[in-house]
Design a protein around this motif. Structure first.
Motif, PDB file in Angstrom:
ATOM      1  N   ALA A  89      31.237  39.843  31.512  1.00 59.68           N
ATOM      2  CA  ALA A  89      32.292  40.408  32.381  1.00 59.68           C
ATOM      3  C   ALA A  89      33.143  39.296  32.870  1.00 59.68           C
ATOM      4  CB  ALA A  89      31.385  41.237  33.472  1.00 59.68           C
ATOM      5  N   THR A  90      34.029  39.843  33.731  1.00 56.51           N
ATOM      6  CA  THR A  90      35.129  38.972  34.306  1.00 56.51           C
ATOM      7  C   THR A  90      34.432  37.805  35.147  1.00 56.51           C
ATOM      8  OG1 THR A  90      36.782  40.593  34.008  1.00 56.51           O
ATOM      9  CG2 THR A  90      37.195  38.599  35.542  1.00 56.51           C
ATOM     10  N   TYR A  91      34.540  36.582  35.079  1.00 58.66           N
ATOM     11  CA  TYR A  91      33.915  35.776  36.123  1.00 58.66           C
ATOM     12  C   TYR A  91      34.720  35.831  37.425  1.00 58.66           C
ATOM     13  CZ  TYR A  91      32.571  31.545  38.565  1.00 58.66           C
ATOM     14  OH  TYR A  91      32.001  30.901  39.333  1.00 58.66           O
ATOM     15  N   VAL A  92      33.998  36.113  38.673  1.00 60.05           N
ATOM     16  CA  VAL A  92      34.754  36.046  39.912  1.00 60.05           C
ATOM     17  C   VAL A  92      33.791  35.418  40.868  1.00 60.05           C
ATOM     18  CG1 VAL A  92      35.549  37.504  41.718  1.00 60.05           C
ATOM     19  CG2 VAL A  92      35.538  38.360  39.219  1.00 60.05           C
ATOM     20  N   GLU A 122      34.734  47.168  36.928  1.00 62.74           N
ATOM     21  CA  GLU A 122      34.017  46.251  37.552  1.00 62.74           C
ATOM     22  C   GLU A 122      34.147  46.252  39.110  1.00 62.74           C
ATOM     23  OE1 GLU A 122      35.781  43.099  35.415  1.00 62.74           O
ATOM     24  OE2 GLU A 122      33.765  42.568  34.187  1.00 62.74           O
ATOM     25  N   TYR A 135      28.914  46.586  37.618  1.00 64.24           N
ATOM     26  CA  TYR A 135      29.527  46.630  36.436  1.00 64.24           C
ATOM     27  C   TYR A 135      29.276  48.235  35.889  1.00 64.24           C
ATOM     28  CZ  TYR A 135      29.287  41.836  36.901  1.00 64.24           C
ATOM     29  OH  TYR A 135      29.446  40.226  37.554  1.00 64.24           O
TER      30      TYR A 135
END
Length: 424
Positions: A89-92, A122, A135
């Protein structure tokens, strides 16, 4: 009589045609222990690769991820140890502490097999300390356009340490999650994996998660409700600490706490379109031995010759983190899409997957003879090229390769990569 037999056969055949394939999905949650900044144990990526290659999760939920470099390292490890189709998933970075510290040292993330799942949404649920990362994923089924099957996957890390104030902060974090859960359909499939830092089921945070008046009520698939801390009667669900030796990072108290969990929404135990596989909940590496209480997970107290988890697995777990992963399986009556470019083949096989100084490869297709085989480490780096000849059995010297997991790929080919582990 013949007509009855024929009718029975036809009805049975029609029933077979109407039944979807039952697919099983393996889930793992793991506290990565300040990865990659915690470096007291060298090359611990090799240990994680060994763990993931053994369990082969389809969904890999993590916390205590420090930065994007670590996130990408883990992605490469999943692609070599599990499946090349893995994505993240998008790294935040953590947003919850932006107003008072903005240290952003402990993040959550989801890794998933993209041949089986896709991410639809997300969501970040902030608290006063650390985010809940949510997610919404969808199964890649043949009829997903008309009959989508979604699961909300929540990854979290509640406030650590004992005491009334810390327990209250855990409870307040869960209340923030409850507010979000009120915004999704009440019949949603919801999976929560996290380091909850709970000492007992009577804590208000845990009771709130299980509250039947909530929009989403969670259940403990292990069905092990009680006072866990320092209680050897719950050793089968202990997850911390794997260590008694100091100087390795993390906690050194020995095996005495249940901090790590995978919870499911109550409907996933029975009525949902994605359900928990009974008795599949396990603390990976935990052989459920009373003698393991207060011991290091790689000690002789924590395993026997007949135990499910070997010394090699437990030693890798000991080296990588002071927590053990938690695992379970889910199932659904679906037919997965076959849009996968990698195909299983028996054209190339390995004599053994655990090797010391020589790797023996058997080639049964002429198109792979006199052809280069590329060898990658668990970080996806090219480390060697094996040039094959015209023999069916090929032997390659691997003394120059360090201990760890490696993958062989054939260029310009859709064959499934071969995996082997070097142990000198």
């Amino acid at each position: 009589m013949k007509k009855k037999i024929l009718s029975f056969f036809i009805l049975g055949f029609m029933n077979v045609l109407c039944v979807s394939a039952q697919e099983t999905f393996k889930v793992m949650f793991y506290n990565l222990l300040n990865y990659p900044l915690e470096d007291a144990v060298p090359n611990r990526e090799d240990d994680l690769a060994f763990i993931l290659a053994d369990y082969q999760p389809d969904l890999f939920l993590v916390c205590e991820l420090n930065n994007i470099t670590g996130a990408n390292n883990i992605l490469n490890i999943t692609r070599t140890a599990i499946d090349p189709n893995f994505e993240m998933a998008t790294y935040v970075s953590n947003t919850s502490d932006d107003s008072f510290g903005d240290q952003n040292d402990l993040q959550n993330l989801l890794y998933y097999n993209s041949s089986k799942f896709s991410i639809q949404e997300e969501i970040i649920v902030p608290t006063d300390l650390r985010d809940f990362n949510v997610y919404k994923i969808r199964l890649n089924t043949t009829d997903q356009d008309v009959n989508p099957i979604d699961v909300y996957v929540i990854v979290c890390h509640l406030k650590a340490s004992s005491g009334t104030l810390n327990a209250q902060r855990r409870f307040e974090m869960v209340l923030e999650l409850d507010s979000f859960l009120e915004t999704i359909p009440s019949d949603s499939n919801v999976l929560l994996g996290g380091d909850l830092n709970l000492y007992t089921a009577s804590e208000s945070a845990f009771q709130e998660l299980l509250d039947s008046s909530d929009a989403i009520t969670f259940a403990d698939p292990a069905d092990r409700i009680g006072s866990w801390n320092n209680n050897p009667n719950f050793v089968d669900v202990f997850t911390q600490s794997t260590r008694t030796q100091s100087g390795l990072g993390g906690t050194t108290g020995g095996f005495d706490d249940r901090f790590d969990f995978i919870l499911t929404s109550e409907n996933m135990l029975s009525t949902a379109n994605v359900t928990y596989v009974p008795n599949s909940y396990k603390v990976y590496g935990n052989n459920a031995l009373i003698s393991c209480y207060n011991s290091a997970i790689n000690s002789s107290n924590c395993g026997t010759i007949s135990s499910e988890f070997s010394f090699e697995i437990r030693d890798a777990l000991h080296n990588f983190s002071d927590h053990l992963p938690v695992t379970l399986s889910l199932e659904a009556d679906v037919t997965l899409s076959t849009n996968n470019n990698l195909q299983l083949t028996q054209n190339i096989t390995l004599e053994n997957t655990l090797v010391n100084s020589e790797l023996n490869i058997y080639i049964y297709s002429s198109k792979f003879l006199n052809h280069p085989l590329h060898v990658y480490n668990q970080l996806g780096q090219l480390v060697a090229v094996f040039q094959t000849n015209s023999d069916q059995k090929q032997t390659f010297n691997i003394n120059n390769l360090n201990n760890g997991l490696y993958v062989i790929k054939v260029s310009e080919s859709n064959t499934k990569p071969l995996k082997f582990i070097v142990s000198h």
